[in-house]
Motif scaffolding. Structure first.
Motif, short mmCIF file in Angstrom:
data_model
loop_
_atom_site.label_atom_id
_atom_site.label_comp_id
_atom_site.label_asym_id
_atom_site.label_seq_id
_atom_site.Cartn_x
_atom_site.Cartn_y
_atom_site.Cartn_z
N TYR A 150 7.21 26.53 36.13
CA TYR A 150 8.22 25.51 35.80
C TYR A 150 7.65 24.11 36.02
CZ TYR A 150 12.65 22.98 35.98
OH TYR A 150 13.66 22.09 35.75
N ASP A 151 7.06 23.89 37.20
CA ASP A 151 6.54 22.56 37.53
C ASP A 151 5.39 22.16 36.62
OD1 ASP A 151 8.41 22.23 39.55
OD2 ASP A 151 7.02 22.78 41.15
N ARG A 152 4.49 23.10 36.31
CA ARG A 152 3.37 22.78 35.42
C ARG A 152 3.88 22.47 34.01
NH1 ARG A 152 -0.60 27.71 36.45
NH2 ARG A 152 1.26 28.57 35.60
N HIS A 153 4.89 23.21 33.53
CA HIS A 153 5.47 22.93 32.21
C HIS A 153 6.08 21.54 32.18
CE1 HIS A 153 8.57 22.88 29.09
NE2 HIS A 153 7.79 23.73 28.44
N GLU A 154 6.84 21.22 33.21
CA GLU A 154 7.49 19.90 33.25
C GLU A 154 6.47 18.78 33.35
OE1 GLU A 154 10.90 19.61 32.66
OE2 GLU A 154 10.44 21.67 32.19
N ALA A 155 5.38 18.99 34.10
CA ALA A 155 4.34 17.97 34.22
C ALA A 155 3.66 17.74 32.86
CB ALA A 155 3.31 18.38 35.27
N LEU A 156 3.41 18.83 32.13
CA LEU A 156 2.82 18.69 30.79
C LEU A 156 3.79 17.98 29.85
CD1 LEU A 156 0.99 22.08 30.18
CD2 LEU A 156 -0.04 19.82 30.53
N ASP A 157 5.07 18.29 29.95
CA ASP A 157 6.07 17.63 29.11
C ASP A 157 6.06 16.13 29.37
OD1 ASP A 157 8.31 17.81 27.20
OD2 ASP A 157 9.50 17.15 28.92
N LEU A 158 6.02 15.75 30.63
CA LEU A 158 5.99 14.33 30.99
C LEU A 158 4.72 13.66 30.46
CD1 LEU A 158 7.25 11.92 32.49
CD2 LEU A 158 6.01 12.69 34.52
N LYS A 159 3.59 14.33 30.64
CA LYS A 159 2.31 13.77 30.18
C LYS A 159 2.33 13.58 28.66
CE LYS A 159 -2.67 14.49 30.66
NZ LYS A 159 -2.97 13.35 31.52
N LEU A 160 2.81 14.58 27.93
CA LEU A 160 2.88 14.48 26.46
C LEU A 160 3.84 13.38 26.03
CD1 LEU A 160 2.74 18.27 25.65
CD2 LEU A 160 1.12 16.55 24.82
N THR A 161 4.95 13.23 26.72
CA THR A 161 5.90 12.16 26.42
C THR A 161 5.25 10.80 26.62
OG1 THR A 161 7.80 13.54 27.00
CG2 THR A 161 8.13 11.15 27.05
N ARG A 162 4.53 10.66 27.73
CA ARG A 162 3.85 9.39 28.02
C ARG A 162 2.79 9.09 26.96
NH1 ARG A 162 4.63 6.72 32.44
NH2 ARG A 162 2.47 6.03 32.66
N MET A 163 2.10 10.12 26.50
CA MET A 163 1.09 9.93 25.45
C MET A 163 1.76 9.50 24.14
SD MET A 163 -1.50 13.10 26.06
CE MET A 163 -2.90 12.96 27.16
#
Length: 86
Positions: free
Chosen positions: A36-49
């Motif tokens: 869950y945490d890794r998915h959410e971190a990737l989601d945040l990173k992709l949003t920032r990109m």
């Protein structure tokens, strides 16, 4: 600082019918919490990109999207398995 306690996470939106089970697994299943945490971190990173706040090549973005999808699929399988045990 980003936290896994953010309301309406990407996974919780996708699997809204499992919101109680997600909350339960986040607190009782260490592996689910990690996925869950890794998915959410990737989601945040992709949003920032996407917003231009973080740099990333198109290849890197594609790889991150594939990783995020694999984590989503893993989380869904865990939800299905846990739901079947209820």
């Amino acid at each position: 600082e980003w936290s896994s306690d953010v309301c309406s996470s990407d996974l919780e939106k996708m699997f809204s019918e499992h919101s109680e089970l997600i909350a339960q697994l986040k607190s009782t299943d260490g592996h689910f919490a990690s996925v869950y945490d890794r998915h959410e971190a990737l989601d945040l990173k992709l949003t920032r990109m996407a917003e231009g706040k973080e740099a990333g090549s198109s290849l890197e973005i594609e790889q991150l999207k594939k990783s995020k999808l694999a984590l989503k699929d893993e989380a869904y399988a865990m939800l299905q398995k846990a739901g079947a045990r209820r």
